[in-house]
Design an enzyme around this catalytic site. Structure first.
Site, short mmCIF file in Angstrom:
data_model
loop_
_atom_site.label_atom_id
_atom_site.label_comp_id
_atom_site.label_asym_id
_atom_site.label_seq_id
_atom_site.Cartn_x
_atom_site.Cartn_y
_atom_site.Cartn_z
N LYS A 114 7.92 -0.29 7.87
CA LYS A 114 7.67 -0.36 6.43
C LYS A 114 8.11 0.94 5.76
O LYS A 114 8.74 0.93 4.71
CB LYS A 114 6.19 -0.60 6.13
N HIS A 126 -5.65 -0.58 9.10
CA HIS A 126 -5.61 -2.01 8.85
C HIS A 126 -4.83 -2.68 9.98
O HIS A 126 -4.38 -2.01 10.92
CB HIS A 126 -5.01 -2.30 7.48
N HIS A 171 -1.68 -1.03 11.37
CA HIS A 171 -1.89 0.05 12.35
C HIS A 171 -2.24 -0.53 13.72
O HIS A 171 -1.79 -0.04 14.75
CB HIS A 171 -3.03 0.97 11.91
N SER A 201 -2.26 0.92 3.16
CA SER A 201 -3.54 1.41 2.65
C SER A 201 -3.54 1.42 1.13
O SER A 201 -4.57 1.29 0.49
CB SER A 201 -3.79 2.83 3.16
#
Ligand code: PAF
Length: 286
Positions: A151, A34, A37, A188
């Site tokens: 994250k 996504h 990345h 994800s």
């Protein structure tokens, strides 16, 4: 972009660049790529001449078989996306190639203490799996640097500790968390959320930010603020696992002298286990 699946093909792809001393950055992923990345990849392109992205759903880091089975695998879409983002090599090996021996019978990398708390406490064996696969990827790709998202803050610290302890010559680069416009950290696992849960999900980051504001403006004990924030999360529909203020460099409980802190939380929302964090820098005391 070259797409390879074996260590031998990877070596062939990288040989000329290694010979010319071109710098290589690795972005390790488990696929289902996504925008978060893509930001890591863009950063990798800025710091190195060549970029390798690995896509490998690592069975060793899943503590629950059903989580491994359900993890979204979207290699064709991932490859197509990487093609359009100037990646030099996609390395997408099979589990058999990475782990030819039974998983219980392989050498593993253990980063003590840091592996045992927070995420490690709730996901037994998870960080041994992460450290082991990242160490293997470093040995296979031999990059000069590797980019990891903030994250997964505990994972980032763990990898930094591993390369330090084992003298692995890879520069670990941290990249800030990418967020949706409503604040939800990209992941994800967000795809497990129903539309209703997706609307509730930004409350996780909002609660962390509110806790930061409260801690910066009040002299009440941290535990009191943490308990309030935990209640807020529950009221927003989450089943929290932990929500805690830690010192930033090793995630131990902060002493008053530790001014660089981080707030970390993990909470279930339906089938999704979400994690997030936000930094907390206290002004220096008298
Ligand atoms: O953060 C991830 O996606 C994974 O933990 C990593 C670093 C690719 C190792 O499998």
């Amino acid at each position: 972009m070259l797409s390879v699946t074996t260590p031998h093909a990877l070596d062939n792809a990288l040989a000329a660049w290694r010979q010319q001393d071109q710098s290589i950055a690795l972005v390790p992923t488990m696929g289902n790529l996504h925008a978060g990345h893509l930001a890591l990849i863009q950063h990798a392109r800025r710091v190195a001449e060549r970029v390798v992205v690995s896509v490998f759903v690592n069975p060793l880091q899943f503590d629950r078989a059903e989580d491994l089975a359900a993890y979204p695998r979207t290699l064709d879409a991932d490859r197509a996306l990487l093609e359009t983002h100037q990646v030099d090599v996609l390395f997408a090996p099979s589990a058999q190639l990475i782990y030819p021996r039974p998983l219980h019978d392989i050498s593993t990398v253990i980063v003590p203490t840091l592996s045992e708390i927070l995420e490690g406490e709730h996901r037994k064996g998870h960080f041994a799996g992460v450290a082991t696969v990242v160490c293997k990827l470093f040995n296979l790709v031999r990059p000069q640097c590797a980019v990891f998202g903030e994250k997964d803050f505990q994972q980032l610290l763990l990898i930094q500790r591993m390369v330090e302890d084992l003298n692995i010559p890879v520069n670990i680069i941290a990249h800030p968390t990418l967020r949706e416009s409503d604040g939800l950290a990209m992941s994800s696992r967000n795809s497990y959320l129903t539309p209703q849960q997706r609307a509730q999900a930004p409350a996780l980051y909002r609660t962390l930010q509110q806790l930061r504001t409260a801690l910066l403006s009040s002299a009440e004990p941290i535990a009191l603020h943490e308990a309030r924030a935990l209640k807020d999360l529950q009221a927003a529909g989450f089943l929290p696992e932990y929500l805690t203020v830690r010192r930033r460099h090793d995630l131990a409980l902060p002493t008053p002298a530790d001014r660089q802190r981080v707030i970390l939380a993990s909470a279930w929302l339906g089938k999704a286990r979400l994690i997030d964090n936000c930094p907390l820098d206290l002004p220096h005391g008298p």
